[in-house]
Design an enzyme around this catalytic site. Structure first.
Site, short mmCIF file in Angstrom:
data_model
loop_
_atom_site.label_atom_id
_atom_site.label_comp_id
_atom_site.label_asym_id
_atom_site.label_seq_id
_atom_site.Cartn_x
_atom_site.Cartn_y
_atom_site.Cartn_z
N TYR A 171 -9.56 54.70 38.40
CA TYR A 171 -9.73 54.01 39.69
C TYR A 171 -10.80 52.93 39.58
O TYR A 171 -11.96 53.21 39.25
CB TYR A 171 -10.11 54.99 40.79
CG TYR A 171 -9.04 55.99 41.17
CD1 TYR A 171 -7.74 55.89 40.68
CD2 TYR A 171 -9.31 57.03 42.05
CE1 TYR A 171 -6.77 56.80 41.04
CE2 TYR A 171 -8.35 57.95 42.42
CZ TYR A 171 -7.07 57.84 41.90
OH TYR A 171 -6.11 58.75 42.24
N GLN A 211 -11.33 54.05 60.61
CA GLN A 211 -10.15 54.66 60.00
C GLN A 211 -10.41 56.10 59.58
O GLN A 211 -9.55 56.96 59.76
CB GLN A 211 -9.71 53.83 58.80
CG GLN A 211 -8.32 54.16 58.29
CD GLN A 211 -7.86 53.20 57.21
OE1 GLN A 211 -8.64 52.73 56.39
NE2 GLN A 211 -6.58 52.90 57.22
#
Length: 323
Positions: A54, A293
């Site tokens: 990642y 979020q």
């Protein structure tokens, strides 16, 4: 927060976990990542998922810095990482024992941890013998660098083979399989993995409940600027959304939106709660690029009691893709 056992282990994990793919070390700044992780932790999330690949290792560095700065009790959270793509050299890719050992070592350095709770094989390796793979992860656990190991995106037959090898040579089998699961990716989890987990002690953990944002509702009118599909390197997601199949999916989501409106939740919250309706799904990994979020995603747990069989059947009627 709801907590479930990780597979058949005694480890309790939060039903919603925080994933770092795309966001940490990439889409968002370190300060925002720290805020998101803190909000998640303070609201009961104890699972933090990352991988050596990642953001080229940057996601692990960012997460490690957050954990060091917050100084939360190490026993109060679960860190998961994955190995497979560690670098450009041939020996830095795959599931050879060499890369399993060195990959975990590199992850621990970036995370600034003595051990990870779970290390995953980020995909199956057709070039590595299964005995070597299982022995490699067994060695990592026996050396104290991980407590459990799992698989990610493995087929049911590969998981069964790993269990057979572990049983034959008295090694440690995988604890959990990580698979994509959402309104549009259902068959593997709902049929194949349920069957495999019934035959083994392997559990299920799922990721991408919003299908890379496709199920958030934000793509119903095109591709918003700064959305994930608008990011460099994510043209595949943009193509998927704008394809004929993608447009059909967006049309069906508008019908599902009617159901979420009736429940008083957002489409995203319904999608995450729907993924959690299977008690065998230990944890659903969610990502977040903003504070708003992560708050929205965490509230999904409140709508899990609303996912009755009748409501699931109603969603199936709209989606028309039940296995």
């Amino acid at each position: 927060m709801l907590y479930r056992n990780l597979g058949r282990t005694g480890l309790k994990v939060s039903a919603i976990g925080l994933g770092t793919w795309v966001t940490f070390g990439g889409q968002i700044g370190d300060d925002v990542a720290g805020q998101i992780a803190e909000i998640a932790y303070e609201n009961g999330v104890n699972v933090f998922d990352t991988a050596e690949v990642y953001a080229g290792g940057r996601a692990e560095i960012v997460l490690g810095n957050i954990l060091r700065k917050k100084q939360w009790r190490r026993s109060s959270y679960v860190v998961m990482t994955k190995v497979y793509w560690g670098g450009r050299a041939p020996s830095e890719i795959g599931l050879s024992r060499k890369h399993i050992i060195e990959g975990v070592h590199g992850s621990l350095q970036r995370l600034q941890l003595e051990y990870v709770d779970v290390v995953f094989a980020n995909q199956a390796d057709p070039d590595a013998d299964m005995e070597e793979i299982v022995r490699g992860f067994t060695q990592v656990i026996n050396s104290g660098k991980a407590l459990y190991w799992g698989t990610s995106r493995w087929s049911p037959s590969q998981i069964m083979e790993a269990y057979a090898v572990a049983r034959q040579y008295n090694l440690i089998p995988p604890t959990v399989e990580q698979s994509e699961y959402n309104f549009f990716r259902r068959e593997k989890v709902e049929t194949d993995l349920v069957d495999v987990c019934g035959k083994t002690k392997c559990g299920i953990m799922t990721w991408s409940p919003l299908a890379g944002g496709m199920i958030s509702g934000k793509y119903s009118d095109g591709i918003p600027v700064d959305s994930r599909a608008d990011l460099k390197g994510f043209s595949w997601l943009k193509d998927k959304i704008t394809s004929v199949q993608g447009r059909k999916q967006q049309a069906r989501l508008m019908e599902v939106q009617i159901i979420s409106d009736r429940l008083g939740c957002t489409l995203s919250q319904l999608a995450i709660a729907w993924c959690l309706r299977y008690s065998s799904n230990s944890s659903v990994l969610v990502g977040a690029s903003t504070v708003e979020q992560i708050y929205e995603n965490l509230k999904s747990i409140n709508y899990l009691p609303s996912i009755t069989k009748e409501l699931s059947d109603e969603i199936d009627t709209v989606l028309q893709n039940a296995p």
